[in-house]
Design a protein around this motif. Structure first.
Motif, PDB file in Angstrom:
ATOM      1  N   PHE A 352       0.838  -1.188   0.000  1.00  0.00           N
ATOM      2  CA  PHE A 352       0.000   0.000   0.000  1.00  0.00           C
ATOM      3  C   PHE A 352       0.878   1.245   0.000  1.00  0.00           C
ATOM      4  O   PHE A 352       2.023   1.215   0.459  1.00  0.00           O
ATOM      5  CB  PHE A 352      -0.885   0.036   1.252  1.00  0.00           C
ATOM      6  N   GLU A 353       0.315   2.339  -0.488  1.00  0.00           N
ATOM      7  CA  GLU A 353       0.967   3.636  -0.343  1.00  0.00           C
ATOM      8  C   GLU A 353       0.092   4.532   0.528  1.00  0.00           C
ATOM      9  O   GLU A 353      -1.129   4.466   0.475  1.00  0.00           O
ATOM     10  CB  GLU A 353       1.199   4.296  -1.701  1.00  0.00           C
ATOM     11  N   ARG A 354       0.727   5.320   1.361  1.00  0.00           N
ATOM     12  CA  ARG A 354       0.014   6.264   2.208  1.00  0.00           C
ATOM     13  C   ARG A 354      -0.565   7.385   1.336  1.00  0.00           C
ATOM     14  O   ARG A 354       0.059   7.805   0.363  1.00  0.00           O
ATOM     15  CB  ARG A 354       0.941   6.872   3.252  1.00  0.00           C
ATOM     16  N   THR A 355      -1.742   7.843   1.699  1.00  0.00           N
ATOM     17  CA  THR A 355      -2.398   8.885   0.916  1.00  0.00           C
ATOM     18  C   THR A 355      -2.729  10.099   1.785  1.00  0.00           C
ATOM     19  O   THR A 355      -2.729  10.031   3.018  1.00  0.00           O
ATOM     20  CB  THR A 355      -3.698   8.358   0.285  1.00  0.00           C
ATOM     21  N   GLN A 356      -3.022  11.194   1.108  1.00  0.00           N
ATOM     22  CA  GLN A 356      -3.443  12.424   1.767  1.00  0.00           C
ATOM     23  C   GLN A 356      -4.196  13.264   0.749  1.00  0.00           C
ATOM     24  O   GLN A 356      -4.209  12.954  -0.447  1.00  0.00           O
ATOM     25  CB  GLN A 356      -2.239  13.201   2.302  1.00  0.00           C
ATOM     26  N   LEU A 357      -4.819  14.335   1.215  1.00  0.00           N
ATOM     27  CA  LEU A 357      -5.497  15.251   0.307  1.00  0.00           C
ATOM     28  C   LEU A 357      -4.582  16.420  -0.012  1.00  0.00           C
ATOM     29  O   LEU A 357      -3.895  16.957   0.873  1.00  0.00           O
ATOM     30  CB  LEU A 357      -6.791  15.765   0.940  1.00  0.00           C
ATOM     31  N   ASP A 358      -4.583  16.819  -1.290  1.00  0.00           N
ATOM     32  CA  ASP A 358      -3.799  18.006  -1.655  1.00  0.00           C
ATOM     33  C   ASP A 358      -4.633  19.256  -1.370  1.00  0.00           C
ATOM     34  O   ASP A 358      -5.739  19.186  -0.826  1.00  0.00           O
ATOM     35  CB  ASP A 358      -3.348  17.935  -3.114  1.00  0.00           C
ATOM     36  N   ASP A 359      -4.113  20.410  -1.721  1.00  0.00           N
ATOM     37  CA  ASP A 359      -4.784  21.677  -1.413  1.00  0.00           C
ATOM     38  C   ASP A 359      -6.133  21.796  -2.114  1.00  0.00           C
ATOM     39  O   ASP A 359      -7.019  22.524  -1.645  1.00  0.00           O
ATOM     40  CB  ASP A 359      -3.887  22.851  -1.810  1.00  0.00           C
ATOM     41  N   ALA A 360      -6.303  21.049  -3.207  1.00  0.00           N
ATOM     42  CA  ALA A 360      -7.563  21.100  -3.950  1.00  0.00           C
ATOM     43  C   ALA A 360      -8.544  20.030  -3.471  1.00  0.00           C
ATOM     44  O   ALA A 360      -9.638  19.899  -4.020  1.00  0.00           O
ATOM     45  CB  ALA A 360      -7.290  20.930  -5.446  1.00  0.00           C
ATOM     46  N   GLY A 361      -8.138  19.263  -2.447  1.00  0.00           N
ATOM     47  CA  GLY A 361      -9.018  18.233  -1.918  1.00  0.00           C
ATOM     48  C   GLY A 361      -8.968  16.924  -2.676  1.00  0.00           C
ATOM     49  O   GLY A 361      -9.814  16.050  -2.455  1.00  0.00           O
ATOM     50  N   LYS A 362      -7.985  16.765  -3.554  1.00  0.00           N
ATOM     51  CA  LYS A 362      -7.843  15.528  -4.315  1.00  0.00           C
ATOM     52  C   LYS A 362      -6.866  14.587  -3.618  1.00  0.00           C
ATOM     53  O   LYS A 362      -5.912  15.030  -2.983  1.00  0.00           O
ATOM     54  CB  LYS A 362      -7.355  15.831  -5.738  1.00  0.00           C
ATOM     55  N   LEU A 363      -7.123  13.299  -3.783  1.00  0.00           N
ATOM     56  CA  LEU A 363      -6.282  12.293  -3.139  1.00  0.00           C
ATOM     57  C   LEU A 363      -4.939  12.201  -3.849  1.00  0.00           C
ATOM     58  O   LEU A 363      -4.870  12.161  -5.083  1.00  0.00           O
ATOM     59  CB  LEU A 363      -6.990  10.932  -3.183  1.00  0.00           C
TER      60      LEU A 363
END
Length: 455
Positions: A352-363
């Motif tokens: 798996f890779e860790r994810t987060q939201l960018d400034d635009a709210g995209k994964l």
């Protein structure tokens, strides 16, 4: 990447007593005493928020008051008038976000809503009428085809039969019932309840059931439209979404609903092969169901992984807490990127890779990775509508890959309606919502048939 590591998928992991205990009714029925106490907690609100929160708009205060007054038969009739599948809905509805979620008792200082779902089950489980509670009107001479004998199809069939129309109910499986028969966790609906509920609906008469009749194969929409006055489509979502990592002939990667079906149809749970290290990918109630059931089948380690955060999970908080109580580990903000197999092409791990939201709210990826050892990985990332069922026939218009309907559940085709999970609609894909679709479509179809009769 391949290795010579072995997988650990076995049968007979537990004793017979353990299987029986693990798959017993997760919400046992109320006793008469418990039902009496609980029903008397209700305030019988005049402007009851619980009614508005119920997709089928059951008169909840009325049926609860009838239970309190020892009129169980009256309570059952009140429920069935609004929801002919009230028995299954009482077992599987997420009442915590529907009727019980808005109960006035669910506020300070109590925070203890009336157990509406369990009271509903009590009323229907103890309903033993000497004759069917609904009478069929004289034969109208009109014929309606319903494709898909799940909750929406059965509800539609019942309401049309009550109006005197002849209904032919087609289903591709060997048993009718849809997800109630094949897709609900074993411990939520037991004792062949889906079939008993179906038999009750059929008792009204005027409904002919044809199983192993699949649209696009042995049954075709163009033919149905010609042979019947109206058609209702209750096709569900039968196509599993792909991870994008699937490998041909890979042993160990499975669709959750397929295995849930195996569990529900198994005569002996001990014969079901289950891995020792199970990973479930998804965030809905199906993901919770498969995670908890594999744990109860004897898996030592079960981990549920979701690409976003807890607040984005479609499973209710109650379901997630139930998963934790069953020993399921939940990892959020991670998505699968690679599958590892041994030399026999059997799954042994998933990266798996860790994810987060960018400034635009995209994964987006955090460029951090981790692996989980796994001999079984279950996909629970959603189902899609399979438009191939219309092959060779004129197809109704689709919207966002589901059937487009108007406010009366009418499709773009002149005599075709649709409901249930296969249509594009607001809200969740819930059993109770499908029942309401079928009921409202039946009202619309009846009006159409009446207009046809009077020129």
């Amino acid at each position: 990447m391949a290795s010579d590591r072995k997988v650990d998928i076995q049968t007979h992991r537990l004793s017979d007593d353990q299987y029986q205990q693990n798959f017993s009714d997760v919400k046992p029925a109320l006793t008469a005493y418990q039902a009496h106490i609980e029903s008397n907690r209700c305030l019988y609100c005049e402007d009851a928020p619980c009614i508005s929160a119920c997709p089928t708009r059951i008169d909840i205060p009325s049926f609860i008051q009838k239970i309190a007054n020892n009129n169980t038969a009256g309570a059952a009739k009140t429920i069935l008038d609004a929801n002919i599948l009230g028995g299954s809905c009482a077992r599987v509805c997420p009442t915590e976000i529907l009727c019980e979620g808005v109960c006035v008792r669910n506020k300070d200082p109590e925070y203890a809503p009336i157990n509406i779902g369990r009271l509903q089950r009590y009323a229907l489980d103890n309903f033993n009428p000497s004759e069917h509670p609904f009478q069929r009107l004289p034969n109208s001479g009109k014929k309606v085809a319903i494709v898909g004998a799940g909750p929406a199809g059965m509800a539609c069939a019942h309401h049309l039969a009550r109006q005197g129309h002849h209904v032919t109910l087609f289903d591709k499986n060997s048993k009718a019932g849809g997800l109630n028969e094949y897709g609900i966790a074993h411990y939520k609906m037991q004792d062949d309840f889906a079939q008993k509920e179906l038999e009750f609906i059929l008792e009204i008469g005027g409904i002919e059931l044809k199983t192993q009749a699949e649209l696009g194969h042995s049954v075709h929409l163009d033919t149905l439209r010609q042979e019947f006055d109206a058609v209702f489509l209750s096709l569900g979502l039968t196509k599993c979404k792909r991870l994008g990592l699937e490998q041909d002939n890979l042993s160990g990667l499975e669709n959750s609903l397929d295995f849930i079906t195996d569990i529900r149809q198994a005569e002996d749970l001990s014969n079901l092969p289950v891995g020792n290290k199970v990973v479930v990918i998804g965030a809905g109630n199906t993901a919770i169901d498969i995670a908890c059931q594999t744990k109860r089948l004897g898996a030592e380690q079960v981990t549920l992984v979701y690409r976003r955060g807890v607040d984005n999970m479609s499973a209710t908080h109650k379901e997630m807490e139930f998963a934790r109580q069953n020993g399921v580990a939940i990892i959020t903000w991670a998505r699968p990127v690679s599958i590892f197999t041994n030399n026999k092409h059997q799954l042994i791990a998933i990266q798996f890779e860790r994810t987060q939201l960018d400034d635009a709210g995209k994964l987006q990826s955090k460029q951090e990775h981790f692996e989980l050892a796994a001999d079984s990985v279950f996909k629970a990332i959603g189902q899609e509508f399979d438009g191939q069922c219309f092959s060779g026939s004129e197809a109704p218009e689709l919207l966002h890959h589901r059937i487009k309907v108007d406010s009366d559940y009418k499709t773009s085709l002149s005599n075709v309606w649709a409901g249930g999970d296969c249509i594009y609609h607001d809200g969740e894909d819930l059993t109770v919502q499908s029942v309401e679709h079928g009921k409202q479509a039946a009202y619309s179809i009846h009006q159409y048939l009446e207009q046809q009769s009077h020129g």
